[in-house]
Design a protein around this motif. Structure first.
Motif, PDB file in Angstrom:
ATOM      1  N   THR A   1       0.758  -1.161   0.092  1.00 44.47           N
ATOM      2  CA  THR A   1      -0.006   0.081   0.000  1.00 44.47           C
ATOM      3  C   THR A   1       0.735   1.208   0.015  1.00 44.47           C
ATOM      4  O   THR A   1       0.464   2.484  -0.107  1.00 44.47           O
ATOM      5  CB  THR A   1      -0.891   0.124   1.287  1.00 44.47           C
ATOM      6  OG1 THR A   1      -0.108  -0.173   2.374  1.00 44.47           O
ATOM      7  CG2 THR A   1      -1.829  -1.104   1.200  1.00 44.47           C
ATOM      8  N   ALA A   2       2.043   1.090   0.189  1.00 43.53           N
ATOM      9  CA  ALA A   2       3.175   2.346   0.443  1.00 43.53           C
ATOM     10  C   ALA A   2       3.699   2.689  -1.122  1.00 43.53           C
ATOM     11  O   ALA A   2       3.560   1.877  -2.076  1.00 43.53           O
ATOM     12  CB  ALA A   2       4.250   1.889   1.221  1.00 43.53           C
ATOM     13  N   PRO A   3       4.077   3.846  -1.249  1.00 46.99           N
ATOM     14  CA  PRO A   3       4.652   4.377  -2.430  1.00 46.99           C
ATOM     15  C   PRO A   3       6.067   3.557  -2.792  1.00 46.99           C
ATOM     16  O   PRO A   3       6.638   3.032  -1.900  1.00 46.99           O
ATOM     17  CB  PRO A   3       4.796   5.819  -2.336  1.00 46.99           C
ATOM     18  CG  PRO A   3       4.725   6.062  -0.966  1.00 46.99           C
ATOM     19  CD  PRO A   3       3.768   5.009  -0.119  1.00 46.99           C
ATOM     20  N   ALA A   4       6.582   3.532  -3.944  1.00 46.05           N
ATOM     21  CA  ALA A   4       7.811   3.053  -4.460  1.00 46.05           C
ATOM     22  C   ALA A   4       8.987   3.640  -3.517  1.00 46.05           C
ATOM     23  O   ALA A   4       9.755   2.874  -3.082  1.00 46.05           O
ATOM     24  CB  ALA A   4       8.050   3.290  -5.871  1.00 46.05           C
ATOM     25  N   HIS A   5       8.764   4.815  -3.206  1.00 42.37           N
ATOM     26  CA  HIS A   5      10.106   5.355  -2.461  1.00 42.37           C
ATOM     27  C   HIS A   5      10.199   4.660  -1.261  1.00 42.37           C
ATOM     28  O   HIS A   5      11.171   4.274  -0.574  1.00 42.37           O
ATOM     29  CB  HIS A   5       9.864   6.765  -2.250  1.00 42.37           C
ATOM     30  CG  HIS A   5      10.839   7.449  -1.306  1.00 42.37           C
ATOM     31  ND1 HIS A   5      10.780   7.589  -0.006  1.00 42.37           N
ATOM     32  CD2 HIS A   5      12.129   7.723  -1.599  1.00 42.37           C
ATOM     33  CE1 HIS A   5      11.881   8.210   0.567  1.00 42.37           C
ATOM     34  NE2 HIS A   5      12.842   8.389  -0.481  1.00 42.37           N
ATOM     35  N   ASP A   6       9.013   4.499  -0.376  1.00 46.69           N
ATOM     36  CA  ASP A   6       8.974   3.505   0.779  1.00 46.69           C
ATOM     37  C   ASP A   6       9.101   2.148   0.577  1.00 46.69           C
ATOM     38  O   ASP A   6      10.137   1.838   1.795  1.00 46.69           O
ATOM     39  CB  ASP A   6       7.505   3.931   1.565  1.00 46.69           C
ATOM     40  CG  ASP A   6       7.056   5.482   1.954  1.00 46.69           C
ATOM     41  OD1 ASP A   6       8.069   6.103   1.555  1.00 46.69           O
ATOM     42  OD2 ASP A   6       6.043   5.525   2.175  1.00 46.69           O
ATOM     43  N   VAL A   7       8.930   1.509  -0.289  1.00 42.73           N
ATOM     44  CA  VAL A   7       9.228   0.387  -0.510  1.00 42.73           C
ATOM     45  C   VAL A   7      10.718   0.144  -0.746  1.00 42.73           C
ATOM     46  O   VAL A   7      11.508  -0.862   0.057  1.00 42.73           O
ATOM     47  CB  VAL A   7       8.563  -0.547  -1.558  1.00 42.73           C
ATOM     48  CG1 VAL A   7       8.872  -1.975  -2.018  1.00 42.73           C
ATOM     49  CG2 VAL A   7       6.890  -0.380  -1.296  1.00 42.73           C
ATOM     50  N   ALA A   8      11.252   1.081  -1.512  1.00 41.33           N
ATOM     51  CA  ALA A   8      12.849   0.900  -1.835  1.00 41.33           C
ATOM     52  C   ALA A   8      13.441   1.250  -0.474  1.00 41.33           C
ATOM     53  O   ALA A   8      14.551   0.438  -0.328  1.00 41.33           O
ATOM     54  CB  ALA A   8      12.919   2.010  -2.922  1.00 41.33           C
ATOM     55  N   GLN A   9      13.067   2.215   0.068  1.00 47.01           N
ATOM     56  CA  GLN A   9      13.826   2.638   1.314  1.00 47.01           C
ATOM     57  C   GLN A   9      13.822   1.285   2.279  1.00 47.01           C
ATOM     58  O   GLN A   9      14.937   0.996   2.952  1.00 47.01           O
ATOM     59  CB  GLN A   9      13.288   3.776   2.028  1.00 47.01           C
ATOM     60  CG  GLN A   9      13.651   5.112   1.416  1.00 47.01           C
ATOM     61  CD  GLN A   9      15.076   5.623   1.582  1.00 47.01           C
ATOM     62  OE1 GLN A   9      15.890   5.054   0.521  1.00 47.01           O
ATOM     63  NE2 GLN A   9      15.533   5.956   2.603  1.00 47.01           N
ATOM     64  N   HIS A  10      12.840   0.546   2.361  1.00 48.73           N
ATOM     65  CA  HIS A  10      12.669  -0.786   3.250  1.00 48.73           C
ATOM     66  C   HIS A  10      13.679  -1.726   2.807  1.00 48.73           C
ATOM     67  O   HIS A  10      14.516  -2.257   3.459  1.00 48.73           O
ATOM     68  CB  HIS A  10      11.439  -1.206   3.462  1.00 48.73           C
ATOM     69  CG  HIS A  10      11.284  -2.486   4.212  1.00 48.73           C
ATOM     70  ND1 HIS A  10      11.387  -2.510   5.608  1.00 48.73           N
ATOM     71  CD2 HIS A  10      11.178  -3.748   3.605  1.00 48.73           C
ATOM     72  CE1 HIS A  10      11.485  -3.678   5.943  1.00 48.73           C
ATOM     73  NE2 HIS A  10      11.226  -4.643   4.746  1.00 48.73           N
TER      74      HIS A  10
END
Length: 288
Positions: free
Chosen positions: A91-100
């Motif tokens: 449900t998160a944007p790409a930036h948040d997924v990438a940061q994780h």
């Protein structure tokens, strides 16, 4: 053999944002290929961070996809058997997924030594997300990866609605470390399978990897018992067995001596010589 023609039917396409995590090392010229497939697609390079800037050209790429029938997903299916990509939902944007995911690029072994993980490798993802550690999911709600050995899809979802925070550096548990060691061994056997299919297609029996797997494990076990450990040594030993084509080693005393007699010569050199003798025997039609 490409066995993955469609994705599982019950994936949350309408409820979550789908992402492909593609391996820039295995899939050559990946950015250019993605631009041709979907010119307007925005990608996030996981290696676009201070520790990995020099490797950005071969970075895993995170790409948002909308529908299972779009060209990028078809590209994923075409290469799924290579286990060089993973399908994620969040449900998160790409930036948040990438940061994780960047938190997992470098992890620590149980004894504290740092090691780099190939997160887009489907088998690595299977080991990580199948470990039961809910911290690894972060904003990810579903992970799907291809298993080329079983010719089936693997799928993992968090058990908790809100996963605990993943702190860095993440230290592998002994169990997860062992699972990743098995991934390395599995990859070595898949590379051996590809080698034999390329050079000995008529002698490498079994239509599927699963059918050929016991034979691959046997070759690895026999090679290990001879002190052979590197990929080239394993390939040479497999070549010996393929060129002999089922004839007993006792019928080839020179080859048997190289493989089994005590010697100060390194095992890698001896198995390479044995492979040369076996190839010569095979090229002469099985005559001494």
């Amino acid at each position: 053999m490409k066995l993955f023609t469609s994705l599982p039917e019950d994936l949350p396409w309408s409820e979550q944002q789908a992402f492909l995590l593609l391996d820039g090392t295995t899939l050559s010229d990946l950015p250019e290929r993605l631009k041709k497939l979907s010119p307007g697609t925005t990608t996030v390079a996981l290696y676009d961070c201070p520790s990995f800037t020099a490797l950005r050209d071969i970075s895993p790429l995170l790409v948002a996809v909308q529908q299972p029938d779009e060209p990028l997903v078809q590209f994923y299916l075409e290469h799924a058997h290579e286990e060089s990509s993973v399908l994620l939902f969040s449900t998160a944007p790409a930036h948040d997924v990438a940061q994780h995911l960047r938190k997992l690029l470098t992890v620590e072994l149980p004894e504290g030594l740092p090691v780099i993980l190939r997160l887009a490798d489907a088998a690595v993802a299977q080991a990580l997300f199948g470990s039961g550690d809910q911290r690894l999911f972060g904003p990810i709600v579903c992970v799907v990866m291809a298993d080329s050995v079983s010719a089936d899809w693997q799928r993992h979802q968090p058990r908790l609605p809100d996963c605990p925070e993943l702190t860095t550096p993440y230290r592998l548990s002994p169990e997860l470390d062992a699972a990743l060691d098995r991934v390395d061994r599995r990859r070595a056997l898949l590379e051996l399978d590809a080698h034999l299919l390329k050079y000995f297609p008529d002698r490498h029996g079994g239509e599927t990897v699963a059918q050929r797997w016991p034979m691959l494990e046997q070759l690895e076990s026999e090679a290990g018992a001879l002190g052979l450990s590197s990929q080239s040594e394993l390939f040479h030993y497999a070549n010996v067995m393929a060129w002999l084509d089922g004839t007993a080693l006792e019928q080839h005393p020179s080859i048997a001596h190289l493989l089994h007699a005590p010697s100060l010569q390194p095992p890698g050199e001896r198995v390479a010589l044995a492979a040369g003798l076996a190839q010569r025997w095979s090229s002469q039609g099985g005559r001494p």
